[in-house]
Design a protein around this motif. Structure first.
Motif, PDB file in Angstrom:
ATOM      1  N   GLY A  62     -24.123  57.330  17.920  1.00 12.30           N
ATOM      2  CA  GLY A  62     -25.119  57.600  18.835  1.00 12.30           C
ATOM      3  C   GLY A  62     -26.046  56.157  19.062  1.00 12.30           C
ATOM      4  N   GLU A  64     -28.460  53.148  21.243  1.00 15.49           N
ATOM      5  CA  GLU A  64     -29.110  52.947  22.904  1.00 15.49           C
ATOM      6  C   GLU A  64     -28.995  51.544  23.358  1.00 15.49           C
ATOM      7  OE1 GLU A  64     -32.447  55.297  23.468  1.00 15.49           O
ATOM      8  OE2 GLU A  64     -33.304  53.831  24.810  1.00 15.49           O
ATOM      9  N   THR A  65     -29.011  50.701  22.175  1.00 17.95           N
ATOM     10  CA  THR A  65     -29.077  49.011  22.239  1.00 17.95           C
ATOM     11  C   THR A  65     -27.751  48.533  21.774  1.00 17.95           C
ATOM     12  OG1 THR A  65     -30.638  48.888  20.576  1.00 17.95           O
ATOM     13  CG2 THR A  65     -31.473  49.008  22.723  1.00 17.95           C
ATOM     14  N   GLY A  66     -26.981  49.067  21.193  1.00 13.73           N
ATOM     15  CA  GLY A  66     -25.577  48.826  20.864  1.00 13.73           C
ATOM     16  C   GLY A  66     -25.460  48.437  19.419  1.00 13.73           C
ATOM     17  N   ASN A  67     -26.260  48.394  18.696  1.00 14.81           N
ATOM     18  CA  ASN A  67     -25.965  48.225  17.125  1.00 14.81           C
ATOM     19  C   ASN A  67     -25.277  49.409  16.392  1.00 14.81           C
ATOM     20  OD1 ASN A  67     -27.994  46.095  17.373  1.00 14.81           O
ATOM     21  ND2 ASN A  67     -29.596  47.061  16.426  1.00 14.81           N
ATOM     22  N   CYS A  68     -25.424  50.594  16.733  1.00 21.46           N
ATOM     23  CA  CYS A  68     -24.604  51.608  16.042  1.00 21.46           C
ATOM     24  C   CYS A  68     -23.168  51.508  16.451  1.00 21.46           C
ATOM     25  CB  CYS A  68     -25.124  52.953  16.195  1.00 21.46           C
ATOM     26  SG  CYS A  68     -26.628  53.052  15.243  1.00 21.46           S
ATOM     27  N   SER A 110     -28.789  56.017  15.650  1.00 23.60           N
ATOM     28  CA  SER A 110     -30.327  55.020  15.602  1.00 23.60           C
ATOM     29  C   SER A 110     -31.029  56.172  15.953  1.00 23.60           C
ATOM     30  CB  SER A 110     -30.270  54.047  16.700  1.00 23.60           C
ATOM     31  OG  SER A 110     -29.762  54.304  17.805  1.00 23.60           O
ATOM     32  N   THR A 111     -32.516  55.642  15.930  1.00 25.50           N
ATOM     33  CA  THR A 111     -33.634  56.381  16.271  1.00 25.50           C
ATOM     34  C   THR A 111     -34.319  55.661  17.442  1.00 25.50           C
ATOM     35  OG1 THR A 111     -33.898  57.468  14.167  1.00 25.50           O
ATOM     36  CG2 THR A 111     -35.830  57.704  15.572  1.00 25.50           C
ATOM     37  N   HIS A 112     -34.830  56.319  18.433  1.00 26.47           N
ATOM     38  CA  HIS A 112     -35.371  55.662  19.590  1.00 26.47           C
ATOM     39  C   HIS A 112     -36.665  56.374  20.042  1.00 26.47           C
ATOM     40  CE1 HIS A 112     -33.291  52.149  20.446  1.00 26.47           C
ATOM     41  NE2 HIS A 112     -32.157  52.858  19.982  1.00 26.47           N
ATOM     42  N   GLY A 115     -39.505  58.572  17.452  1.00 27.66           N
ATOM     43  CA  GLY A 115     -38.857  59.382  16.450  1.00 27.66           C
ATOM     44  C   GLY A 115     -37.664  60.142  17.377  1.00 27.66           C
ATOM     45  N   LEU A 146     -29.551  54.129  11.433  1.00 28.04           N
ATOM     46  CA  LEU A 146     -30.598  52.839  11.721  1.00 28.04           C
ATOM     47  C   LEU A 146     -31.736  53.362  12.226  1.00 28.04           C
ATOM     48  CD1 LEU A 146     -27.815  51.459  11.237  1.00 28.04           C
ATOM     49  CD2 LEU A 146     -28.211  50.148  13.432  1.00 28.04           C
ATOM     50  N   ASP A 148     -36.158  51.393  12.325  1.00 33.01           N
ATOM     51  CA  ASP A 148     -37.088  50.147  12.180  1.00 33.01           C
ATOM     52  C   ASP A 148     -38.584  50.700  11.341  1.00 33.01           C
ATOM     53  OD1 ASP A 148     -39.020  48.481  12.546  1.00 33.01           O
ATOM     54  OD2 ASP A 148     -38.517  47.947  14.499  1.00 33.01           O
ATOM     55  N   TYR A 183     -30.147  45.449   8.983  1.00 37.31           N
ATOM     56  CA  TYR A 183     -29.165  46.628   8.500  1.00 37.31           C
ATOM     57  C   TYR A 183     -27.778  46.199   7.839  1.00 37.31           C
ATOM     58  CZ  TYR A 183     -27.591  45.883  13.119  1.00 37.31           C
ATOM     59  OH  TYR A 183     -27.121  45.409  14.315  1.00 37.31           O
TER      60      TYR A 183
HETATM   61  C1  LIG Z   1     -38.106  51.535  22.277  1.00 36.19           C
HETATM   62  C2  LIG Z   1     -37.810  51.624  20.868  1.00 36.19           C
HETATM   63  C3  LIG Z   1     -38.039  52.680  20.275  1.00 36.19           C
HETATM   64  C4  LIG Z   1     -37.618  52.813  18.746  1.00 36.19           C
HETATM   65  N1  LIG Z   1     -38.237  53.936  17.934  1.00 36.19           N
HETATM   66  C5  LIG Z   1     -37.749  53.975  16.753  1.00 36.19           C
HETATM   67  C6  LIG Z   1     -38.355  55.168  16.018  1.00 36.19           C
HETATM   68  O1  LIG Z   1     -39.161  55.995  16.338  1.00 36.19           O
HETATM   69  N2  LIG Z   1     -37.969  55.111  14.481  1.00 36.19           N
HETATM   70  C7  LIG Z   1     -37.186  54.207  13.969  1.00 36.19           C
HETATM   71  O2  LIG Z   1     -36.893  54.371  12.798  1.00 36.19           O
HETATM   72  N3  LIG Z   1     -36.496  53.166  14.784  1.00 36.19           N
HETATM   73  C8  LIG Z   1     -37.138  52.948  16.282  1.00 36.19           C
HETATM   74  N4  LIG Z   1     -36.409  52.010  16.881  1.00 36.19           N
HETATM   75  C9  LIG Z   1     -35.579  51.129  16.220  1.00 36.19           C
HETATM   76  C10 LIG Z   1     -34.037  51.257  16.597  1.00 36.19           C
HETATM   77  O3  LIG Z   1     -33.610  52.432  15.784  1.00 36.19           O
HETATM   78  C11 LIG Z   1     -33.184  50.096  15.946  1.00 36.19           C
HETATM   79  O4  LIG Z   1     -33.280  48.960  16.522  1.00 36.19           O
HETATM   80  C12 LIG Z   1     -31.809  50.363  15.667  1.00 36.19           C
HETATM   81  O5  LIG Z   1     -31.103  49.340  15.366  1.00 36.19           O
HETATM   82  C13 LIG Z   1     -31.204  50.388  17.381  1.00 36.19           C
HETATM   83  O6  LIG Z   1     -29.690  50.943  17.226  1.00 36.19           O
HETATM   84  P1  LIG Z   1     -29.105  51.051  18.426  1.00 36.19           P
HETATM   85  O7  LIG Z   1     -28.958  49.537  18.888  1.00 36.19           O
HETATM   86  O8  LIG Z   1     -27.697  51.381  18.202  1.00 36.19           O
HETATM   87  O9  LIG Z   1     -29.682  51.961  19.462  1.00 36.19           O
HETATM   88  C14 LIG Z   1     -36.650  51.862  18.345  1.00 36.19           C
HETATM   89  C15 LIG Z   1     -36.299  50.752  18.898  1.00 36.19           C
HETATM   90  C16 LIG Z   1     -36.621  50.657  20.183  1.00 36.19           C
HETATM   91  C17 LIG Z   1     -36.152  49.463  21.145  1.00 36.19           C
END
Ligand SMILES: Cc1cc2nc3c(=O)[nH]c(=O)nc-3n(C[C@H](O)[C@H](O)[C@H](O)COP(=O)(O)O)c2cc1C
Ligand SMILES: Cc1cc2nc3c(=O)[nH]c(=O)nc-3n(C[C@H](O)[C@H](O)[C@H](O)COP(=O)(O)OP(=O)(O)OC[C@H]3O[C@@H](n4cnc5c(N)ncnc54)[C@H](O)[C@@H]3O)c2cc1C
Length: 579
Positions: A62, A64-68, A110-112, A115, A146, A148, A183
């Motif tokens: 899952g 959103e920005t491609g890391n996972c 990841s989490t976005h 939370g 994943l 932050d 990570y």
């Molecule tokens: C707008 C935004 C909101 C985020 N909210 C959270 C959060 O609530 N908790 C957390 O642990 N990480 C949060 N992150 C960090 C992402 O989980 C982290 O950058 C992760 O590596 C993204 O993986 P993905 O590219 O697979 O989505 C957030 C990142 C962004 C850009």
């Protein structure tokens, strides 16, 4: 569909049968059926094939920005190299009940938001958390999460998935690994650990070819060096957040980009910030440090590899030790929410200045967060305008303490000069691609830079293969100076590609909103949706989420039960690209 059209499509007998059936249905059943039929007739390109042959290991991500997603591919390659049969799937296209057929599933998520799960897996997440979710007694699983740690709900989604699978009867193969922004190391260790617990398959697959393909691929770690062809301001000159159109030269044979895709830009911190940090921490710019197996000058590493704005927890802890500051040690030991309040008013430079100390350059670099690439939607169709990538970039500004800060990447990009160079890599955003059907109508809703992918859609339509009727709904600050790409859009109207443009300018229409602009045309919207239209939402997350809420609540209260937002969503006819 109107009766006259129905007569053209069905013979009399079939149409009578349909009418008879429809008379027996109540409003709820009609709504369900309309969504079901729409879903059947408008399967989009991103619909992945069903899971077949029950592979030994499913890697489900899952992202959103491609890391996972990238880690999932990495895990796939590692598994194949170990002769483990593996298939990778996006959780956006999986139903939780399908997991009951899988024996080993490795989740990377990841989490976005605040939370929340990634936007694309919200349906999966909601079904999994539903009280009626299927039990998963045969599931053996592990979660790589994943996040932050500067966010209050660190890795919340990974933690929730891990607990939910256990409560539904699944068995953990190994511990859950929660990863911060740096990570790579922790993720790799977890992958190696978890693969030791998976049974090997008999058949040996050759991995050589795959390795060759991957080494040539343009990726975040193997970016493409591009040259800036032009940089033009599109919006009013008086704005603190101007929007620019930037054109880059690329070899399109080396990079595959479809309309709806984005590029990742490897950014640089401003030289002035690097200089200030070096001075405040009394470090020499030509000291030599090692980062990511590369040994080079400190000033280059600070410019290209380290986040100099958001301090990590480990940076605060390290700095409290070198600065011998009881105050900073107390801050380092604070609870997360209190520490977050401190971080709201202190960037890396603020901490160094307030708590002066000397530190070894390598130790300093080791405790900073890695500088993250930023994503920008591609604003042209590579099929029409070959060998170029166009971007629509808004300079991001935000208030910090008593000053106004500029976003690292966007400020760099809007100031970029012709012939400057930029490192980029392609980011495939398959959920925002054009539909598989070549002629279904498209409703394109954008705020500001959200127009970028629609410009690429319009160019793609100029090729004449696709014939989607398009309706654009666009918002910006002021009509006169901020109607981005106005001339091109009017040309698209003349060519008949755009059937309609509606606009909302927030500095001039104070009593309106983007949502209201759409809702005012609701009869038309319903009409287009009945014809199978797909809705695209792109740009500012808050504004477009508000717009979607306004549209859904209008629909719910309108009594127009022929169209259901939920069924549009589950049949992948709503595409979101929000940031
Ligand atoms: C707008 C935004 C909101 C985020 N909210 C959270 C959060 O609530 N908790 C957390 O642990 N990480 C949060 N992150 C960090 C992402 O989980 C982290 O950058 C992760 O590596 C993204 O993986 P993905 O590219 O697979 O989505 C957030 C990142 C962004 C850009
Ligand atoms: C799929 C996708 C497509 C996108 N397409 C486009 C596009 O076409 N055009 C476009 O202009 N943008 C686009 N974006 C947004 C873009 O990627 C960047 O997020 C945006 O340009 C801001 O980046 P920046 O480096 O300028 O700002 P940053 O320097 O990253 O600052 C942004 C945020 O960091 C926060 N911040 C900074 N310091 C701290 C601190 N110490 N503590 C807490 N918070 C802090 C700020 O408050 C702000 O919220 C897209 C994003 C995604 C995910």
């Amino acid at each position: 569909m109107t009766v006259s059209l129905a007569v053209d499509v069905f013979n009399d007998k079939k149409w009578q049968e349909i009418q008879l059936l429809l008379q027996t249905l109540d409003a709820r059943q009609m709504t369900w059926l309309s969504g079901y039929l729409a879903g059947q007739s408008n399967k989009t390109v991103e619909t992945e094939p069903p899971i077949v042959n029950e592979p030994e290991v499913l890697v489900a991500y899952g992202s959103e920005t491609g890391n996972c997603e990238k880690l999932a591919r990495q895990l796939e390659a590692l598994a194949r190299a170990e002769n483990i049969k593996v298939v990778v799937r996006d959780l956006a296209y999986i139903y939780p009940r399908q997991l009951s057929k899988q024996s080993h599933v490795l989740f990377i998520c990841s989490t976005h938001g605040d939370g929340d799960p990634p936007e694309s897996i919200k349906n999966f997440y909601a079904s999994l958390m539903d009280a009626k979710a299927a039990r998963l007694p045969n599931l053996r699983y592990a979660v790589l999460s994943l996040g932050d740690s500067t966010y209050e709900h660190f890795c919340a989604t990974g933690k929730q998935l891990d607990e939910r699978f256990a409560s539904l009867g699944g068995t953990r193969l190994t511990f859950r690994q929660d990863c911060d922004v740096d990570y790579h190391g922790a993720a790799k260790l977890w992958m190696e650990e978890v693969l030791k617990l998976i049974p090997r398959s008999e058949s040996v697959e050759s991995t050589t070819r795959q390795h060759i393909e991957q080494s040539e691929k343009i990726t975040k770690s193997n970016p493409l060096l591009t040259t800036v062809l032009s940089n033009t301001r599109l919006s009013s000159i008086s704005r603190t957040n101007p929007v620019h159109h930037i054109e880059l030269s690329i070899d399109s044979k080396r990079v595959s980009l479809a309309p709806g895709d984005a590029i990742g830009v490897l950014v640089r911190n401003p030289d002035s910030l690097v200089d200030e940090v070096l001075e405040a921490a009394s470090m020499k710019r030509d000291e030599v440090v090692t980062i990511n197996h590369r040994t080079t000058r400190l000033d280059m590493v600070l410019a290209e590899d380290c986040d100099l704005t958001i301090p990590s927890n480990k940076f605060i802890e390290m700095w409290s030790q070198v600065a011998l500051s009881a105050d900073l040690t107390a801050i380092a030991n604070l609870e997360h929410s209190e520490k977050k309040n401190f971080l709201k008013t202190y960037q890396v430079l603020d901490i160094i200045k307030k708590f002066p100390a000397k530190v070894d350059a390598q130790r300093f670099v080791d405790h900073l967060r890695p500088l993250q690439p930023r994503l920008y939607d591609v604003a042209n169709s590579i099929n029409l305008v070959e060998d170029e990538v166009h971007l629509t970039v808004k300079k991001y500004t935000y208030e910090f303490q008593d000053r106004v800060e500029e976003g690292v990447a966007s400020a760099h990009l809007v100031d970029i000069k012709e012939n400057d160079q930029l490192r980029i890599y392609p980011y495939r955003n398959s959920r925002f691609h054009l539909p598989e059907a070549l002629d279904v109508p498209l409703i394109l809703i954008a705020d500001s830079t959200g127009i970028a992918p629609y410009r690429s859609f319009i160019q793609e339509l100029q090729l004449g293969i696709r014939t989607h009727p398009c309706w654009l709904i666009f918002s910006e600050e002021q009509y006169e100076e901020d109607f981005l790409y106005q001339v091109e859009l009017q040309k698209a109207m003349e060519l008949g590609i755009l059937k309609r443009i509606d606009t909302f300018f927030y500095h001039e229409q104070l009593d309106s909103s983007l949502g209201k602009t759409v809702v005012e045309q609701f009869d038309l919207l319903i009409d287009w949706l009945k014809q199978g239209a797909h809705i695209y939402l792109c740009g500012d997350k808050q504004l477009l989420t508000e717009c979607e809420i306004e549209m859904t609540s209008w629909l719910m209260n309108s009594g127009k039960h022929e169209v259901s937002w939920q069924s549009l969503d589950s049949s992948h006819r709503i595409h979101r690209n929000l940031y």
